[in-house]
Design an enzyme around this catalytic site. Structure first.
Site, PDB file in Angstrom:
ATOM      1  N   HIS A 153      39.691  36.271  41.215  1.00  0.00           N
ATOM      2  CA  HIS A 153      38.453  35.585  40.853  1.00  0.00           C
ATOM      3  C   HIS A 153      38.658  34.079  40.724  1.00  0.00           C
ATOM      4  CE1 HIS A 153      35.703  39.081  39.502  1.00  0.00           C
ATOM      5  NE2 HIS A 153      36.538  39.478  40.455  1.00  0.00           N
ATOM      6  N   HIS A 184      41.243  47.027  45.697  1.00  0.00           N
ATOM      7  CA  HIS A 184      40.834  48.244  45.006  1.00  0.00           C
ATOM      8  C   HIS A 184      41.866  49.363  45.116  1.00  0.00           C
ATOM      9  CE1 HIS A 184      36.324  46.920  45.269  1.00  0.00           C
ATOM     10  NE2 HIS A 184      37.046  46.206  44.410  1.00  0.00           N
TER      11      HIS A 184
END
Length: 718
Positions: free
Chosen positions: A93, A260
């Site tokens: 992020h 993921h």
């Protein structure tokens, strides 16, 4: 592909003092973005991080970060006893805010420590990750920046779970207050989405320079477009937003899957009960945000995205399980405990379920987001996913390279990377430039340039156009490499291709004769022009020059990724490609900001460029002198001379009229007149209009010019 007319300049009226100028006159020209990160904010005056990090015991740091991954703390317990997923999300992020349109965002400054990023809805609970890292930051102090540590933590997390990473480069220097010059969007509320044309049906109409689909998100909404699941529509969002980070489809699938493969999403509770974000909490929270009153508030009760569950069977292991679950199972929509849409498998075997993150006696359903389902349903994404499924080694290699690109893209050329883990391979997205010759006779080259017959304006404009592409945001562009002679730059309208071709033919011949690179000859030609103009003004000066620029090739140039560097306006050369809702002076401020110039440097450069005859197309707007080619102060003197009045003649045209005779003496644009109308810029103009500052003007112009020419010379000290 974009919404035209959106001003790239941040108007900070809402952030200004309630009694300050921007409060009372919110449409006034805001120069704040030219004075970002003033040295007065730096707590370590004179500190050189790039030198300090060279003394860092990198092996010891990596050992400490690796140990941290499994050192679960009771105040924020690690899922499955491993902080890897949290650290990867933090690093991701931080890096994922980068966008190619203006080079802003990214992990290169440690900006995630400050608002708005530290309080974005998509960054919930990343404040905990940074607090977990604090003992390591405290231990290594000034030798290890937050910016480097944040990215390193994500990279070490992958290594600790079994991925062979591609490499790592130190060298990111921390900032000390928010990056207030970044336009994150026009929305006035979190998770708003007014950044599309019309009703947003055309997902490709995302306004420039934005990359995220909603205010406060890093990429796309994990539940689907507007929170409504539809993997094919989400695929459109994913493709646009990743392309705006210069990622292709293969890199996009690799990053989505690799991100993921480990960790989990958190939504085991009511998101509406969470406390305020860090910037909105009271002092007793000590910078923590999103405090959770439910259960223990941590561990199994954590609420972050609202989606709940892990993506793979073994969330602390780097493997190919993501593709096994995604492609070999059918999925259906369900709601998480927090009420978020998520996809869960139909008829999955018990052994394929991951164990609970905090109770190994329980197995839970894996989950997928709408973006994950896009990897399965979009035909091109699926083709890539199936190849990765068949070839785990290939997937691991593609992901490792894409992760390296994601976390290093905003650092600029490889010359800025430090440390033992910098990959030897040159990657095209690093804009490689071969080393240039330093041993030629500079004086002889200058003599040939002076005798070439090129006009001062031609030489200065060509050097300027070559260097003005530099962006201090992601350290791309600039004169090194002489890419102005390659596609796409040689054909940009702002570079006047016909004039450019003529000048490059002359300078290229001098390069061959002398052994100097074309890049060096281009810059030297600009310097020669300035020295000639200064002598005509009565000042014998030498413009500083350091040889060593190289010439890039087409094979070393990613033409597609250079397209966003094209200037659509350049107030320094009094040119604008199209006229829309954005004021020309605002575009000038944006150009100066990207080049890393202060308002004073911008002022002196514009004043000098005008009298040197560098205007695009040879226009005379703003050329307030009869002695073109003389480095004098006519631009400033005319703006401060009350013998004239200023008369509009059209949308962006003005006549400078003699008050007595009524005759038009000069013509101008808004970019010219703003230097007389804006009170801050006028104060600089008055300095250079004074009779005792003519030499100062020449010296200041040369200093600012040299800064522009050397902006991309990372091989030079300082």
């Amino acid at each position: 592909m974009s919404t035209p007319g959106q001003c790239p300049v941040v108007h900070a009226g809402n952030a200004s003092s309630r009694s300050g100028p921007m409060h009372w006159w919110p449409n006034a020209l805001n120069l704040d973005i030219l004075h970002q990160h003033d040295t007065k904010t730096h707590p370590l005056p004179g500190f050189d991080y790039r030198e300090a990090v060279k003394a860092l015991d990198i092996a010891a740091v990596k050992r400490d970060v690796t140990q941290l991954m499994t050192d679960s703390q009771p105040w924020w317990p690690a899922d499955w006893g491993h902080y890897g997923g949290l650290m990867i999300r933090m690093a991701w992020h931080a890096a994922g805010t980068y966008r190619i349109a203006d080079g802003r965002g990214g992990a290169g400054t440690g900006a995630q420590r400050f608002a708005p990023l530290n309080s974005w809805p998509d960054n919930v609970n990343l404040d905990k990750a940074r607090r977990l890292l604090w003992p390591i930051k405290k231990k290594y102090g000034n030798r290890l920046s937050w910016a480097d540590l944040i990215v390193l933590a994500g990279t070490i997390a992958y290594e600790s779970m079994g991925l062979k990473t591609f490499g790592f480069g130190f060298g990111r220097e921390d900032i000390w207050h928010p990056e207030e010059d970044i336009d994150w969007g026009s929305e006035k509320e979190w998770l708003g989405a007014t950044r599309y044309d019309g009703a947003g049906e055309d997902r490709g109409s995302l306004a420039d320079p934005l990359a995220a689909v909603q205010m406060g998100l890093i990429y796309v909404n994990p539940e689907g477009v507007g929170g409504q699941p539809d993997p094919m529509r989400t695929a459109q969002d994913v493709r646009v937003t990743f392309a705006r980070m210069a990622m292709n489809d293969e890199e996009t699938v690799a990053l989505t899957a690799g991100g993921h493969t480990v960790g989990k999403a958190h939504g085991n509770g009511n998101a509406k009960l969470l406390g305020a974000a860090p910037e909105g909490e009271d002092v007793e929270a000590q910078g923590f945000g999103w405090l959770n009153p439910q259960g223990r508030g941590t561990g199994a009760d954590t609420v972050t995205s609202g989606i709940e569950g892990a993506w793979t069977t073994h969330p602390t292991r780097w493997d190919n399980g993501y593709f096994h679950l995604l492609l070999d199972h059918e999925w259906e929509l369900r709601k998480s405990p927090a009420g978020a849409w998520q996809w869960e498998p139909i008829g999955i075997r018990e052994e394929d379920k991951p164990v609970d993150a905090h109770d190994p006696s329980i197995r839970r359903n894996p989950i997928m987001t709408d973006a994950d389902m896009a990897m399965k349903m979009d035909p091109e994404y699926r083709r890539i996913a199936e190849r990765f499924h068949r070839d785990p080694a290939y997937f691991s290699d593609v992901f490792a390279r894409a992760w390296f690109k994601l976390t290093h893209r905003d650092m600029g050329p490889k010359a800025r990377y430090l440390g033992p883990d910098v990959p030897a391979e040159d990657l095209i997205w690093q804009d490689p430039v071969p080393a240039g010759n330093r041993g030629y006779d500079v004086a002889a080259v200058k003599e040939k340039i002076a005798a070439s017959g090129l006009a001062i304006g031609e030489m200065v404009a060509t050097a300027w156009d070559s260097a003005r592409t530099f962006r201090r945001t992601d350290k791309r562009g600039g004169a090194n490499g002489a890419r102005i002679r390659l596609a796409p730059q040689k054909d940009w309208e702002g570079n006047e291709p016909a004039r450019l071709s003529k000048v490059l033919e002359v300078l290229g011949a001098i390069s061959k004769q002398t052994g100097a690179s074309v890049a060096d000859v281009i810059v030297l030609a600009g310097n020669v022009g300035i020295e000639q103009a200064a002598r005509a003004a009565g000042f014998d000066v030498t413009v500083p020059f350091t040889p060593g620029r190289g010439d890039a090739t087409d094979a070393q140039t990613d033409a597609d990724s250079f397209a966003p560097l094209e200037p659509l306006a350049d107030g320094f050369r009094n040119w604008q490609k199209t006229h829309d809702a954005v004021k020309p002076e605002e575009l000038l401020i944006e150009r100066a900001s990207l080049m890393g110039l202060t308002a004073q440097q911008m002022t002196v450069l514009v004043g000098g460029m005008r009298v040197l005859g560098t205007n695009h197309g040879g226009t005379t707007h703003g050329v307030f002198t009869d002695r073109v080619g003389v480095l004098g102060t006519g631009f400033f003197e005319t703006l401060t001379d009350m013998a004239y009045r200023w008369q509009p003649t059209g949308r962006n045209g003005y006549d400078i009229v003699d008050r007595v005779s009524g005759k038009t003496r000069y013509t101008a644009t808004r970019v010219d007149l703003v230097f007389g109308s804006n009170s801050v810029l006028r104060s600089y103009v008055e300095v250079y209009a004074q009779d005792d500052n003519r030499r100062r003007f020449v010296d200041d112009f040369i200093a600012a010019w040299t800064r522009v020419m050397n902006a991309d010379r990372f091989d030079l000290a300082g």
